[in-house]
Scaffold this motif. Structure first.
Motif, PDB file in Angstrom:
ATOM      1  N   GLU A 268       0.826  -1.215   0.000  1.00 50.44           N
ATOM      2  CA  GLU A 268       0.000   0.000   0.000  1.00 50.44           C
ATOM      3  C   GLU A 268       0.858   1.261   0.000  1.00 50.44           C
ATOM      4  OE1 GLU A 268      -3.589  -0.009   0.007  1.00 50.44           O
ATOM      5  OE2 GLU A 268      -3.004  -2.016  -0.661  1.00 50.44           O
ATOM      6  N   ASN A 269       1.914   1.240   0.805  1.00 51.18           N
ATOM      7  CA  ASN A 269       2.814   2.392   0.895  1.00 51.18           C
ATOM      8  C   ASN A 269       4.234   1.909   1.139  1.00 51.18           C
ATOM      9  OD1 ASN A 269       0.952   4.896   0.985  1.00 51.18           O
ATOM     10  ND2 ASN A 269       0.054   3.553   2.540  1.00 51.18           N
ATOM     11  N   TYR A 270       5.187   2.627   0.549  1.00 50.18           N
ATOM     12  CA  TYR A 270       6.613   2.404   0.790  1.00 50.18           C
ATOM     13  C   TYR A 270       7.139   3.720   1.375  1.00 50.18           C
ATOM     14  CZ  TYR A 270       5.945  -1.345  -2.699  1.00 50.18           C
ATOM     15  OH  TYR A 270       5.492  -2.432  -3.412  1.00 50.18           O
ATOM     16  N   ILE A 271       7.411   3.742   2.659  1.00 52.15           N
ATOM     17  CA  ILE A 271       7.695   5.008   3.336  1.00 52.15           C
ATOM     18  C   ILE A 271       9.121   5.030   3.873  1.00 52.15           C
ATOM     19  CG2 ILE A 271       6.992   6.579   5.182  1.00 52.15           C
ATOM     20  CD1 ILE A 271       4.251   5.062   5.144  1.00 52.15           C
ATOM     21  N   HIS A 272       9.886   6.011   3.418  1.00 53.28           N
ATOM     22  CA  HIS A 272      11.197   6.263   4.017  1.00 53.28           C
ATOM     23  C   HIS A 272      10.963   7.179   5.210  1.00 53.28           C
ATOM     24  CE1 HIS A 272      15.314   8.450   3.802  1.00 53.28           C
ATOM     25  NE2 HIS A 272      15.403   7.376   4.566  1.00 53.28           N
ATOM     26  N   GLY A 273      10.988   6.606   6.402  1.00 51.27           N
ATOM     27  CA  GLY A 273      10.625   7.384   7.582  1.00 51.27           C
ATOM     28  C   GLY A 273      11.271   6.854   8.843  1.00 51.27           C
ATOM     29  N   ASN A 274      10.928   7.494   9.967  1.00 46.46           N
ATOM     30  CA  ASN A 274      11.548   7.220  11.259  1.00 46.46           C
ATOM     31  C   ASN A 274      10.507   6.680  12.230  1.00 46.46           C
ATOM     32  OD1 ASN A 274      12.821   7.476  13.835  1.00 46.46           O
ATOM     33  ND2 ASN A 274      14.203   9.015  12.982  1.00 46.46           N
ATOM     34  N   ALA A 275      10.834   5.593  12.910  1.00 48.16           N
ATOM     35  CA  ALA A 275       9.899   4.974  13.855  1.00 48.16           C
ATOM     36  C   ALA A 275       9.642   5.836  15.081  1.00 48.16           C
ATOM     37  CB  ALA A 275      10.434   3.608  14.297  1.00 48.16           C
ATOM     38  N   LEU A 276      10.427   6.894  15.252  1.00 47.91           N
ATOM     39  CA  LEU A 276      10.205   7.830  16.359  1.00 47.91           C
ATOM     40  C   LEU A 276       9.338   9.012  15.946  1.00 47.91           C
ATOM     41  CD1 LEU A 276      13.789   7.937  17.923  1.00 47.91           C
ATOM     42  CD2 LEU A 276      11.757   6.825  18.861  1.00 47.91           C
TER      43      LEU A 276
ATOM     44  N   LYS B 297      -5.624   4.232  11.254  1.00 43.62           N
ATOM     45  CA  LYS B 297      -5.577   3.218  12.298  1.00 43.62           C
ATOM     46  C   LYS B 297      -5.462   1.834  11.653  1.00 43.62           C
ATOM     47  CE  LYS B 297      -6.219   5.981  15.871  1.00 43.62           C
ATOM     48  NZ  LYS B 297      -5.249   6.139  16.965  1.00 43.62           N
ATOM     49  N   TYR B 298      -4.653   0.987  12.249  1.00 43.52           N
ATOM     50  CA  TYR B 298      -4.337  -0.315  11.664  1.00 43.52           C
ATOM     51  C   TYR B 298      -4.838  -1.461  12.543  1.00 43.52           C
ATOM     52  CZ  TYR B 298      -1.341   2.277   8.478  1.00 43.52           C
ATOM     53  OH  TYR B 298      -0.884   3.150   7.531  1.00 43.52           O
ATOM     54  N   ASP B 299      -5.104  -2.574  11.886  1.00 39.82           N
ATOM     55  CA  ASP B 299      -5.501  -3.784  12.607  1.00 39.82           C
ATOM     56  C   ASP B 299      -4.308  -4.462  13.262  1.00 39.82           C
ATOM     57  OD1 ASP B 299      -8.371  -3.976  11.692  1.00 39.82           O
ATOM     58  OD2 ASP B 299      -7.376  -4.067   9.738  1.00 39.82           O
ATOM     59  N   VAL B 300      -3.155  -4.339  12.601  1.00 38.42           N
ATOM     60  CA  VAL B 300      -1.927  -4.984  13.073  1.00 38.42           C
ATOM     61  C   VAL B 300      -0.755  -4.025  12.876  1.00 38.42           C
ATOM     62  CG1 VAL B 300      -0.331  -6.932  12.779  1.00 38.42           C
ATOM     63  CG2 VAL B 300      -2.791  -7.278  12.433  1.00 38.42           C
ATOM     64  N   ILE B 301       0.110  -3.953  13.889  1.00 42.66           N
ATOM     65  CA  ILE B 301       1.361  -3.209  13.788  1.00 42.66           C
ATOM     66  C   ILE B 301       2.511  -4.187  13.992  1.00 42.66           C
ATOM     67  CG2 ILE B 301       2.857  -1.482  14.861  1.00 42.66           C
ATOM     68  CD1 ILE B 301       0.645  -0.002  13.637  1.00 42.66           C
ATOM     69  N   LEU B 302       3.479  -4.167  13.080  1.00 43.42           N
ATOM     70  CA  LEU B 302       4.721  -4.904  13.265  1.00 43.42           C
ATOM     71  C   LEU B 302       5.800  -3.917  13.699  1.00 43.42           C
ATOM     72  CD1 LEU B 302       4.854  -7.213  10.089  1.00 43.42           C
ATOM     73  CD2 LEU B 302       3.631  -7.583  12.240  1.00 43.42           C
ATOM     74  N   LEU B 303       6.482  -4.241  14.781  1.00 46.14           N
ATOM     75  CA  LEU B 303       7.578  -3.416  15.300  1.00 46.14           C
ATOM     76  C   LEU B 303       8.776  -4.355  15.485  1.00 46.14           C
ATOM     77  CD1 LEU B 303       7.607  -0.382  16.000  1.00 46.14           C
ATOM     78  CD2 LEU B 303       7.264  -1.023  18.389  1.00 46.14           C
TER      79      LEU B 303
ATOM     80  N   GLU C 140      13.762   5.962  26.882  1.00 46.44           N
ATOM     81  CA  GLU C 140      12.753   6.964  26.511  1.00 46.44           C
ATOM     82  C   GLU C 140      12.395   6.846  25.032  1.00 46.44           C
ATOM     83  OE1 GLU C 140      12.102  11.818  26.510  1.00 46.44           O
ATOM     84  OE2 GLU C 140      13.813  10.943  27.569  1.00 46.44           O
ATOM     85  N   ASP C 141      13.406   6.601  24.186  1.00 43.63           N
ATOM     86  CA  ASP C 141      13.141   6.436  22.756  1.00 43.63           C
ATOM     87  C   ASP C 141      12.369   5.144  22.485  1.00 43.63           C
ATOM     88  OD1 ASP C 141      14.319   8.793  21.974  1.00 43.63           O
ATOM     89  OD2 ASP C 141      16.263   7.885  21.496  1.00 43.63           O
ATOM     90  N   ARG C 142      12.707   4.081  23.193  1.00 46.12           N
ATOM     91  CA  ARG C 142      11.966   2.831  23.006  1.00 46.12           C
ATOM     92  C   ARG C 142      10.510   3.016  23.384  1.00 46.12           C
ATOM     93  NH1 ARG C 142      16.805   0.970  25.194  1.00 46.12           N
ATOM     94  NH2 ARG C 142      15.953   0.512  27.255  1.00 46.12           N
ATOM     95  N   ARG C 143      10.281   3.729  24.462  1.00 48.97           N
ATOM     96  CA  ARG C 143       8.902   3.971  24.898  1.00 48.97           C
ATOM     97  C   ARG C 143       8.164   4.888  23.913  1.00 48.97           C
ATOM     98  NH1 ARG C 143       7.957   1.805  29.790  1.00 48.97           N
ATOM     99  NH2 ARG C 143       5.940   2.839  29.800  1.00 48.97           N
ATOM    100  N   THR C 144       8.853   5.892  23.393  1.00 48.47           N
ATOM    101  CA  THR C 144       8.249   6.787  22.393  1.00 48.47           C
ATOM    102  C   THR C 144       7.853   6.001  21.150  1.00 48.47           C
ATOM    103  OG1 THR C 144       9.493   8.717  23.175  1.00 48.47           O
ATOM    104  CG2 THR C 144       8.680   8.778  20.900  1.00 48.47           C
ATOM    105  N   CYS C 145       8.727   5.099  20.726  1.00 46.85           N
ATOM    106  CA  CYS C 145       8.461   4.289  19.541  1.00 46.85           C
ATOM    107  C   CYS C 145       7.233   3.406  19.742  1.00 46.85           C
ATOM    108  CB  CYS C 145       9.686   3.439  19.246  1.00 46.85           C
ATOM    109  SG  CYS C 145       9.501   2.323  17.850  1.00 46.85           S
ATOM    110  N   ILE C 146       7.168   2.730  20.874  1.00 43.09           N
ATOM    111  CA  ILE C 146       6.033   1.837  21.145  1.00 43.09           C
ATOM    112  C   ILE C 146       4.744   2.633  21.281  1.00 43.09           C
ATOM    113  CG2 ILE C 146       5.056   0.171  22.781  1.00 43.09           C
ATOM    114  CD1 ILE C 146       8.044  -0.500  23.504  1.00 43.09           C
ATOM    115  N   GLU C 147       4.814   3.746  21.989  1.00 50.74           N
ATOM    116  CA  GLU C 147       3.617   4.580  22.166  1.00 50.74           C
ATOM    117  C   GLU C 147       3.110   5.106  20.829  1.00 50.74           C
ATOM    118  OE1 GLU C 147       2.088   8.381  24.861  1.00 50.74           O
ATOM    119  OE2 GLU C 147       4.191   7.785  24.896  1.00 50.74           O
ATOM    120  N   GLY C 148       4.036   5.539  19.970  1.00 52.11           N
ATOM    121  CA  GLY C 148       3.648   6.022  18.652  1.00 52.11           C
ATOM    122  C   GLY C 148       2.996   4.944  17.821  1.00 52.11           C
ATOM    123  N   ALA C 149       3.527   3.723  17.922  1.00 55.69           N
ATOM    124  CA  ALA C 149       2.937   2.600  17.186  1.00 55.69           C
ATOM    125  C   ALA C 149       1.548   2.278  17.706  1.00 55.69           C
ATOM    126  CB  ALA C 149       3.849   1.383  17.292  1.00 55.69           C
TER     127      ALA C 149
END
Length: 260
Positions: free
Chosen positions: A89-97, A105-111, A122-131
């Motif tokens: 659907e999308n190919y995104i060059h981006g940052n997990a933070l 909104k998604y049915d499934v998130i892969l991290l 703090e960065d790990r928590r930011t990443c998970i919270e954002g996901a």
């Protein structure tokens, strides 16, 4: 360009890694098959490298978007998927933070990558919270971690010369690597820390698995088995033992699956 982006853009072929580590790939796919149920799901693969798992799920009819920090990985994903007759659907060059701009909104998130490299909690928590902010209620999140025993296991499997015992054991006390030999900036964790991190977000833990477990030390030999039937027998054993608390720590990778 940061250190991690440069590593994957200039020094490392992530596509071929899962050719060498077939057990990790095949066991992870089994878990995806078991717990990603339903048809035509909206899936966001955050930090999914060149998209091996994204393509696997797209082939099953799901709508999969891929995001990765590496521009090269995204280019490889486009080339490989189109060669397979798959279009993500999308190919995104981006940052997990930096996930705030993605409103869907998604049915499934892969991290299954970012938490390897974020050395600050703090960065790990930011990443998970954002996901999780992008995950629908009752949605599934799949997260991967590298064990803090993995550097030792890697040396053992390959019998590399040991320059310093202390340098090899330091990750048992502090999982931060500023660019370990043969790897880039990384964070290695133990099972308890990984589980507690994920569950601190109020998720319902579905499984926590040691991906390679006892097959880890015979990976090369198992990959070279000529008979597919024998390979599958060992894979079955690995899968059955993957949630056995007595052997989870023998794995180089941990897999967490939870429900929001």
């Amino acid at each position: 360009m940061n250190k991690i982006e440069q590593w994957y853009d200039e020094k490392y072929d992530e596509w071929d890694r899962l050719e060498r580590h077939k057990i990790e790939f095949d066991i992870t796919k089994r878990y995806l098959d078991e717990y990603i149920t339903g048809d035509n799901l909206e899936i966001f693969d955050i930090g999914g490298g060149p998209g091996r798992y994204a393509m696997y799920l797209a082939e099953k009819g799901h709508k999969v978007s891929l995001l990765d920090l590496s521009k090269i990985n995204i280019e490889v994903a486009k080339e490989r998927s189109l060669a397979k007759g798959i279009k993500l659907e999308n190919y995104i060059h981006g940052n997990a933070l930096e996930l705030d701009e993605y409103g869907q909104k998604y049915d499934v998130i892969l991290l299954m990558g970012p938490l390897y490299h974020l050395v600050d909690e703090e960065d790990r928590r930011t990443c998970i919270e954002g996901a999780l902010n992008l995950l629908k209620p009752n949605g599934i999140i799949v997260a991967s971690f590298i064990s803090n025993y993995a550097p030792i296991q890697n040396y053992l499997k390959n019998l590399y010369p040991i320059d310093s015992i202390d340098e090899l054991l330091v990750f048992l006390d502090n999982g931060i690597s500023d660019g370990y030999k043969g790897f880039t900036q990384a964070y290695f964790t133990d099972p308890k820390e990984a589980m507690e991190l994920m569950n601190s977000f109020g998720l319902q833990e579905i499984i926590f698995a040691g991906v390679e477990n006892i097959l880890n030390y015979k990976e090369k030999e198992i990959n070279m088995l000529e008979e597919e039937e024998e390979y599958m027998k060992w894979l079955d054993i690995c899968y059955k033992l993957s949630q056995d608390k007595n052997v989870i720590g023998t794995s180089e990778h941990f897999l967490y699956i939870g429900r929001k």
